[in-house]
Design a protein around this motif. Structure first.
Motif, PDB file in Angstrom:
ATOM      1  N   TYR A   1       0.833  -1.192   0.000  1.00 24.42           N
ATOM      2  CA  TYR A   1       0.000   0.000   0.000  1.00 24.42           C
ATOM      3  C   TYR A   1       0.874   1.252   0.000  1.00 24.42           C
ATOM      4  N   VAL A   2       0.259   2.367  -0.278  1.00 25.52           N
ATOM      5  CA  VAL A   2       0.967   3.639  -0.399  1.00 25.52           C
ATOM      6  C   VAL A   2       0.960   4.375   0.931  1.00 25.52           C
ATOM      7  N   GLY A   3       2.090   4.941   1.283  1.00 25.71           N
ATOM      8  CA  GLY A   3       2.202   5.773   2.476  1.00 25.71           C
ATOM      9  C   GLY A   3       3.163   6.922   2.216  1.00 25.71           C
ATOM     10  N   LYS A   4       3.127   7.905   3.072  1.00 25.27           N
ATOM     11  CA  LYS A   4       3.955   9.096   2.902  1.00 25.27           C
ATOM     12  C   LYS A   4       5.351   8.875   3.479  1.00 25.27           C
ATOM     13  N   THR A   5       6.368   9.376   2.773  1.00 29.30           N
ATOM     14  CA  THR A   5       7.755   9.331   3.227  1.00 29.30           C
ATOM     15  C   THR A   5       8.423  10.638   2.819  1.00 29.30           C
ATOM     16  N   PRO A   6       9.618  10.920   3.346  1.00 28.58           N
ATOM     17  CA  PRO A   6      10.325  12.132   2.916  1.00 28.58           C
ATOM     18  C   PRO A   6      10.659  12.130   1.418  1.00 28.58           C
ATOM     19  N   GLN A   7      10.690  10.959   0.805  1.00 19.86           N
ATOM     20  CA  GLN A   7      10.943  10.853  -0.635  1.00 19.86           C
ATOM     21  C   GLN A   7       9.658  10.930  -1.451  1.00 19.86           C
ATOM     22  N   GLY A   8       8.542  11.221  -0.801  1.00 20.28           N
ATOM     23  CA  GLY A   8       7.254  11.208  -1.469  1.00 20.28           C
ATOM     24  C   GLY A   8       6.524   9.917  -1.179  1.00 20.28           C
ATOM     25  N   ASP A   9       5.463   9.657  -1.882  1.00 18.29           N
ATOM     26  CA  ASP A   9       4.695   8.428  -1.675  1.00 18.29           C
ATOM     27  C   ASP A   9       5.528   7.209  -2.048  1.00 18.29           C
ATOM     28  N   ARG A  10       5.534   6.227  -1.165  1.00 14.09           N
ATOM     29  CA  ARG A  10       6.241   4.970  -1.389  1.00 14.09           C
ATOM     30  C   ARG A  10       5.338   3.821  -0.946  1.00 14.09           C
ATOM     31  N   LEU A  11       5.801   2.597  -1.185  1.00 13.42           N
ATOM     32  CA  LEU A  11       5.018   1.417  -0.851  1.00 13.42           C
ATOM     33  C   LEU A  11       5.464   0.808   0.474  1.00 13.42           C
ATOM     34  N   PHE A  12       4.479   0.485   1.313  1.00 12.32           N
ATOM     35  CA  PHE A  12       4.680  -0.231   2.564  1.00 12.32           C
ATOM     36  C   PHE A  12       3.980  -1.583   2.448  1.00 12.32           C
ATOM     37  N   ARG A  13       4.556  -2.590   3.073  1.00  3.47           N
ATOM     38  CA  ARG A  13       3.968  -3.933   3.026  1.00  3.47           C
ATOM     39  C   ARG A  13       3.169  -4.209   4.291  1.00  3.47           C
ATOM     40  N   GLU A  14       2.017  -4.839   4.109  1.00  2.00           N
ATOM     41  CA  GLU A  14       1.163  -5.235   5.231  1.00  2.00           C
ATOM     42  C   GLU A  14       0.617  -6.625   4.941  1.00  2.00           C
ATOM     43  N   PHE A  15       0.740  -7.523   5.901  1.00  2.00           N
ATOM     44  CA  PHE A  15       0.193  -8.865   5.697  1.00  2.00           C
ATOM     45  C   PHE A  15      -1.277  -8.898   6.078  1.00  2.00           C
ATOM     46  N   THR A  16      -2.046  -9.623   5.303  1.00  2.00           N
ATOM     47  CA  THR A  16      -3.464  -9.780   5.582  1.00  2.00           C
ATOM     48  C   THR A  16      -3.836 -11.244   5.415  1.00  2.00           C
ATOM     49  N   GLN A  17      -4.910 -11.660   6.052  1.00  2.00           N
ATOM     50  CA  GLN A  17      -5.330 -13.054   6.010  1.00  2.00           C
ATOM     51  C   GLN A  17      -6.494 -13.250   5.063  1.00  2.00           C
ATOM     52  N   VAL A  18      -6.460 -14.377   4.365  1.00  4.36           N
ATOM     53  CA  VAL A  18      -7.569 -14.739   3.480  1.00  4.36           C
ATOM     54  C   VAL A  18      -7.909 -16.202   3.709  1.00  4.36           C
ATOM     55  N   SER A  19      -9.120 -16.557   3.377  1.00  2.00           N
ATOM     56  CA  SER A  19      -9.549 -17.937   3.468  1.00  2.00           C
ATOM     57  C   SER A  19     -10.723 -18.146   2.520  1.00  2.00           C
ATOM     58  N   GLY A  20     -10.729 -19.270   1.844  1.00  2.85           N
ATOM     59  CA  GLY A  20     -11.863 -19.613   0.997  1.00  2.85           C
ATOM     60  C   GLY A  20     -11.854 -18.975  -0.371  1.00  2.85           C
ATOM     61  N   VAL A  21     -10.725 -18.393  -0.778  1.00  2.97           N
ATOM     62  CA  VAL A  21     -10.632 -17.792  -2.110  1.00  2.97           C
ATOM     63  C   VAL A  21      -9.195 -17.916  -2.572  1.00  2.97           C
ATOM     64  N   ASP A  22      -8.964 -18.024  -3.869  1.00  2.10           N
ATOM     65  CA  ASP A  22      -7.625 -18.112  -4.425  1.00  2.10           C
ATOM     66  C   ASP A  22      -6.767 -16.942  -3.946  1.00  2.10           C
ATOM     67  N   LYS A  23      -5.516 -17.228  -3.584  1.00  2.00           N
ATOM     68  CA  LYS A  23      -4.683 -16.191  -2.981  1.00  2.00           C
ATOM     69  C   LYS A  23      -4.367 -15.046  -3.945  1.00  2.00           C
ATOM     70  N   LEU A  24      -4.168 -15.340  -5.216  1.00  2.00           N
ATOM     71  CA  LEU A  24      -3.904 -14.266  -6.174  1.00  2.00           C
ATOM     72  C   LEU A  24      -5.130 -13.370  -6.346  1.00  2.00           C
ATOM     73  N   VAL A  25      -6.286 -13.979  -6.387  1.00  2.00           N
ATOM     74  CA  VAL A  25      -7.524 -13.204  -6.494  1.00  2.00           C
ATOM     75  C   VAL A  25      -7.689 -12.310  -5.273  1.00  2.00           C
ATOM     76  N   ALA A  26      -7.461 -12.877  -4.091  1.00  2.00           N
ATOM     77  CA  ALA A  26      -7.588 -12.100  -2.861  1.00  2.00           C
ATOM     78  C   ALA A  26      -6.536 -11.001  -2.782  1.00  2.00           C
ATOM     79  N   ALA A  27      -5.323 -11.290  -3.250  1.00  2.00           N
ATOM     80  CA  ALA A  27      -4.253 -10.292  -3.211  1.00  2.00           C
ATOM     81  C   ALA A  27      -4.584  -9.099  -4.089  1.00  2.00           C
ATOM     82  N   ALA A  28      -5.068  -9.368  -5.291  1.00  2.00           N
ATOM     83  CA  ALA A  28      -5.444  -8.266  -6.185  1.00  2.00           C
ATOM     84  C   ALA A  28      -6.590  -7.459  -5.600  1.00  2.00           C
ATOM     85  N   ALA A  29      -7.550  -8.142  -4.973  1.00  2.00           N
ATOM     86  CA  ALA A  29      -8.678  -7.439  -4.364  1.00  2.00           C
ATOM     87  C   ALA A  29      -8.225  -6.583  -3.192  1.00  2.00           C
TER      88      ALA A  29
END
Length: 309
Positions: A78-106
């Motif tokens: 996801y996008v967050g603010k940094t001194p270099q401007g907007d950059r990407l931060f990683r956050e883990f989330t849980q899914v169940s009952g749906v294909d992981k690639l589909v859930a990741a894109a969603a």
């Protein structure tokens, strides 16, 4: 390209993003899962601390296993603010009952983050499908709305595309190119970004925040002590950290040493002792070291609100 380490360790993520992903895409595929805990579960000295992704590159979650119905942790960027401007931060989330690639894109397009400092820059909508072959990941567009950038500025569109690329590659654990299909044939663009040769991950130092906390996750409950970890590219591999109480007062501080610096983000980890602290809400802060002593743009930081019991 750098080798892809295994991402599963102790990091926690809340179920909120997963629930939204399932609501958007229920019935769109089979689930490939690994067990992981939820934010709000006690960790630290507790023997029942759950297992979930570690603070590595985040691009080696194995796929191809049959569905077990148990929660599976995926890395979403996801996008967050940094001194270099907007950059990407990683956050883990849980899914169940749906294909992981589909859930990741969603997860990327919905922008349902656990950390309120993060957001998505994707326009509203979702993909028709997300599939993997031996040599690529293919996203299929529902209509032509995402072929061009629309209201997004060029830099926002490029960052949105990198959100998707890093998330999908991290979910399967391979640096496969992302292909875009529309109306039964390859699309030349995604959000106005050239996709004709397949979308690839930009260099980490160009698009990722220079420090990221993956444990503790936002909302984690800790007792006794906890392990903080993440990734960083910080001067001389030094990652200063602080623990602040609800008033903003620093009650603990120290530093971690990352495994490297300068050319990419490297894992860092440290143990934080919270014995003797009054129960309540605290904010864990990790940042890059600032060799300019305030003369430059300043350090990048990532924060997580936790509860000490």
């Amino acid at each position: 390209m750098n080798p892809l380490p295994h991402p599963f360790g102790r990091t926690l993520a809340a179920l909120g993003g997963a629930v939204l992903a399932l609501g958007l895409l229920a019935g769109c595929g089979n689930d490939d899962t690994k067990t992981a805990g939820a934010a709000g579960t006690p960790t630290g000295d507790a023997s029942t601390a759950p297992t979930s992704p570690a603070a590595s590159d985040g691009v080696s979650a194995p796929t191809g296993e049959p569905s077990t119905g148990t929660p599976s942790a995926i890395p979403a960027y996801y996008v967050g603010k940094t001194p270099q401007g907007d950059r990407l931060f990683r956050e883990f989330t849980q899914v169940s009952g749906v294909d992981k690639l589909v859930a990741a894109a969603a997860a990327v397009t919905s922008g349902s983050t656990v950390d309120p400092d993060y957001r998505t820059v994707w326009p509203q909508g979702r993909f028709a499908s997300v599939t993997q072959s031996a040599d690529a990941i293919t996203v299929t567009l529902k209509d032509d709305g995402w072929l061009q950038a629309g209201s997004l500025k060029p830099a926002e569109a490029r960052l949105a595309v990198q959100q998707l690329v890093y998330t999908l590659q991290g979910t399967i654990g391979k640096r496969l190119p992302i292909k875009v299909d529309y109306a039964g044939k390859p699309a030349a663009t995604l959000l106005g970004v050239d996709a004709s040769a397949g979308l690839k991950a930009a260099p980490e130092l160009d698009v990722l925040a220079l420090v990221n906390v993956t444990e503790p996750a936002q909302g984690t409950v800790v007792s006794g002590s906890f392990t903080a970890e993440g990734r960083a590219s910080s001067f001389e591999a030094t990652v200063p950290w602080e623990l602040r109480d609800a008033s903003g007062k620093v009650v603990k501080k120290g530093f971690a040493t990352a495994e490297g610096w300068a050319d990419k983000l490297y894992p860092w980890s440290t143990k934080v002792d919270v014995k003797g602290l009054a129960p309540g809400s605290y904010t864990f802060v990790a940042r890059t070291d600032d060799p300019s002593d305030g003369e430059g743009a300043g350090p990048t930081q990532d924060t997580k609100v936790i509860t000490v019991t």
